[in-house]
Design a protein around this motif. Structure first.
Motif, PDB file in Angstrom:
ATOM      1  N   ASN A 166       0.832  -1.203   0.000  1.00 15.47           N
ATOM      2  CA  ASN A 166       0.000   0.000   0.000  1.00 15.47           C
ATOM      3  C   ASN A 166       0.866   1.253   0.000  1.00 15.47           C
ATOM      4  O   ASN A 166       1.995   1.246   0.524  1.00 15.47           O
ATOM      5  N   CYS A 194      -3.867  -3.828  -4.178  1.00 17.81           N
ATOM      6  CA  CYS A 194      -4.703  -4.999  -3.928  1.00 17.81           C
ATOM      7  C   CYS A 194      -5.934  -4.542  -3.173  1.00 17.81           C
ATOM      8  O   CYS A 194      -5.812  -3.926  -2.115  1.00 17.81           O
ATOM      9  N   LEU A 224      -8.032  -5.900  -1.162  1.00 16.68           N
ATOM     10  CA  LEU A 224      -8.011  -7.173  -0.447  1.00 16.68           C
ATOM     11  C   LEU A 224      -8.213  -6.936   1.046  1.00 16.68           C
ATOM     12  O   LEU A 224      -7.682  -5.982   1.605  1.00 16.68           O
ATOM     13  N   LYS A 240      -6.598   4.299  -4.882  1.00 18.36           N
ATOM     14  CA  LYS A 240      -6.621   3.511  -3.640  1.00 18.36           C
ATOM     15  C   LYS A 240      -6.355   4.422  -2.438  1.00 18.36           C
ATOM     16  O   LYS A 240      -6.908   4.233  -1.352  1.00 18.36           O
ATOM     17  N   TRP A 274      -9.097   5.991  -0.418  1.00  7.97           N
ATOM     18  CA  TRP A 274      -9.630   5.222   0.718  1.00  7.97           C
ATOM     19  C   TRP A 274      -8.604   5.141   1.850  1.00  7.97           C
ATOM     20  O   TRP A 274      -8.897   5.426   3.009  1.00  7.97           O
ATOM     21  N   ASN A 275      -7.398   4.721   1.484  1.00  3.68           N
ATOM     22  CA  ASN A 275      -6.415   4.430   2.533  1.00  3.68           C
ATOM     23  C   ASN A 275      -6.081   5.645   3.401  1.00  3.68           C
ATOM     24  O   ASN A 275      -5.943   5.519   4.614  1.00  3.68           O
ATOM     25  N   ASN A 315      -7.543   4.641   6.905  1.00  2.10           N
ATOM     26  CA  ASN A 315      -6.473   4.079   7.721  1.00  2.10           C
ATOM     27  C   ASN A 315      -6.157   5.033   8.875  1.00  2.10           C
ATOM     28  O   ASN A 315      -6.059   4.612  10.024  1.00  2.10           O
ATOM     29  N   TYR A 351     -14.953  -2.922   9.512  1.00  6.58           N
ATOM     30  CA  TYR A 351     -13.633  -3.465   9.177  1.00  6.58           C
ATOM     31  C   TYR A 351     -12.549  -2.668   9.875  1.00  6.58           C
ATOM     32  O   TYR A 351     -12.616  -1.438   9.930  1.00  6.58           O
ATOM     33  N   SER A 405      -5.864  -1.994   7.876  1.00 12.40           N
ATOM     34  CA  SER A 405      -4.562  -2.616   8.133  1.00 12.40           C
ATOM     35  C   SER A 405      -3.740  -1.760   9.103  1.00 12.40           C
ATOM     36  O   SER A 405      -3.009  -2.276   9.946  1.00 12.40           O
TER      37      SER A 405
HETATM   38  C1  KPL Z   1      -8.855  -0.934   1.243  1.00 12.70           C
HETATM   39  C2  KPL Z   1      -8.374  -1.970   2.255  1.00 12.70           C
HETATM   40  C3  KPL Z   1      -9.400  -2.055   3.351  1.00 12.70           C
HETATM   41  C4  KPL Z   1      -8.400  -3.318   1.591  1.00 12.70           C
HETATM   42  O1  KPL Z   1      -7.653  -3.385   0.476  1.00 12.70           O
HETATM   43  C5  KPL Z   1      -6.970  -1.642   2.721  1.00 12.70           C
HETATM   44  O2  KPL Z   1      -6.141  -1.372   1.890  1.00 12.70           O
HETATM   45  C6  KPL Z   1      -6.519  -1.537   4.143  1.00 12.70           C
HETATM   46  O3  KPL Z   1      -7.105  -2.050   5.078  1.00 12.70           O
HETATM   47  O4  KPL Z   1      -5.479  -0.888   4.338  1.00 12.70           O
END
Ligand code: KPL
Ligand code: NDP
Length: 337
Positions: free
Chosen positions: A105, A127, A129, A218, A221-222, A226, A285, A288
């Motif tokens: 990431n 990813c 993922l 990406k 979102w991150n 995060n 969720y 990470s």
């Molecule tokens: C977008 C997600 C949730 C899954 O790929 C992610 O990258 C993370 O938890 O850092």
């Protein structure tokens, strides 16, 4: 044609899943293991996955990179906080002319691999993922899993950029904007071969011509989720259900969108709402970064926030909110370890 031989550097939640899927499909895959080398040697690799559970024994496992054979593709699945190890870990398993695929990431995370093997041999990817390493040699893949990857292009004035090193501010790379190094038609062939291999193993994979777009999308979102998940100590659901937290997330997504544009990456505006809407609908969720925080591991603040702040700064745009989040995370990281 013989099947390509793969090396996995960082056989955790991501590397263990994708490497395991390739091995299950009959590819020769060499795994570099760390704390669970003995366990995997004795018990194999166990994967619980939404794509189907499997348990692989008799894998090619290595306790050190030095014993790994030369491979066609080396997949980097280490946390970016361990990238200083790449100088030692990448050369043995990466054959002359072989390819390194960086699936970490963040932004410009390929730079560390490029310094070791040369940028012309590096591809990067994101990813989508949700996977965790839940025990030694035990991976749990709970959602999504698609890989989108592309060729990495380095800028001529590459620098060892870190936001916490004052002297390096403004010297970072901007993925996708620089002078292309070693681009020729073989890039397309190599990318397509890797894409075909991964798809044949059951991993939905797309080869993109625009890695910078893939990475910034990406980051939409991150960067907000995060960081807020750690700073607010909240799951994605808690963030989206609270009007104050979700307003913060929205303003951060907007700032990342503007930073991408300043860096020459025009993400269609609809993705701002898509990002927020998908997060609203997501099962609760732990990002990470929050998992790293809760497990007292260093967080990937540099790769996910520091590098984008630097890239934007270099392009003349100041990410005020994100820089503040970055400083908070660095403080939390410091006091958490
Ligand atoms: C977008 C997600 C949730 C899954 O790929 C992610 O990258 C993370 O938890 O850092
Ligand atoms: N997990 C996910 O769903 C996603 C992860 N990513 C990105 O992928 C990257 C990897 O994340 P993830 O797989 O979750 O992390 P993990 O911690 O699960 O995996 C990293 C692996 O690297 C190993 N490792 C650490 N040090 C060494 C070393 N010196 N030599 C060999 N191996 C070592 C760890 O072994 P040990 O545990 O024994 O130390 C671990 O198995 C990160 O950049 C992350 O942001 C991106 C999208 C989704």
């Amino acid at each position: 044609m013989n099947k390509q031989r793969y090396a996995i550097i960082g056989a955790g939640a991501l590397g263990g899943l994708y490497g395991g899927m390739l091995a299950r499909q009959g590819f020769e895959v060499h795994f570099l293991l760390h704390s669970d080398f003995q366990h995997v040697t004795e018990h194999g690799l166990k994967v619980e996955s939404i794509w189907g559970d499997f348990h692989l024994r008799d894998l090619h496992v290595h306790a050190t990179a030095a014993t790994m054979p030369a491979c066609d593709v080396t997949l980097v699945g280490l946390k970016t906080t361990q990238n200083h190890l790449l100088a030692e870990l990448l050369p043995p398993p990466t054959r002359d002319g072989g390819t390194v695929l960086v699936l970490q990431n963040g932004l410009n995370v390929e730079q560390d691999s490029a310094k070791v093997v040369g940028p012309e041999r590096v591809f990067g990817g994101c990813c989508f993922l949700c996977s965790n390493k839940v025990g030694p040699g035990h991976i749990r893949h709970i959602d999504h899993g698609k890989i989108v990857f592309g060729k990495y292009f380095a800028q001529a004035s590459s620098a060892n950029s870190r936001l916490d090193h004052d002297e390096s501010v403004g010297q970072g790379e901007t993925a996708g904007q620089g002078e292309s190094v070693g681009q020729d038609e073989s890039v397309g062939k190599i990318g397509q071969q890797i894409c075909d291999d991964l798809n044949s193993a059951g991993i939905p994979t797309e080869f993109s011509g625009d890695l910078a777009m893939v990475r910034w999308r990406k980051l939409l979102w991150n960067i907000p989720f995060n960081s807020l998940s750690v700073i607010l100590n909240a799951s994605t659901k808690q963030i989206m259900d609270n009007p104050h937290a979700s307003a913060m997330a929205e303003s951060i997504v907007n700032e990342v969108h503007q930073a991408a544009a300043a860096c020459g990456v025009d993400i269609p505006t609809k993705f701002i709402e898509t990002t927020l809407e998908q997060t609203r609908k997501m099962a609760p969720y732990d990002s990470s970064m929050r998992l790293d925080y809760l497990n007292k591991r260093p967080m990937e603040a540099e790769a996910i926030l520091g590098n984008p702040v630097l890239a934007a700064q270099k392009a003349g745009y100041t990410m005020q909110r994100v820089e503040m989040l970055y400083q908070q995370l660095k403080y939390i990281d410091y006091s958490n370890s």
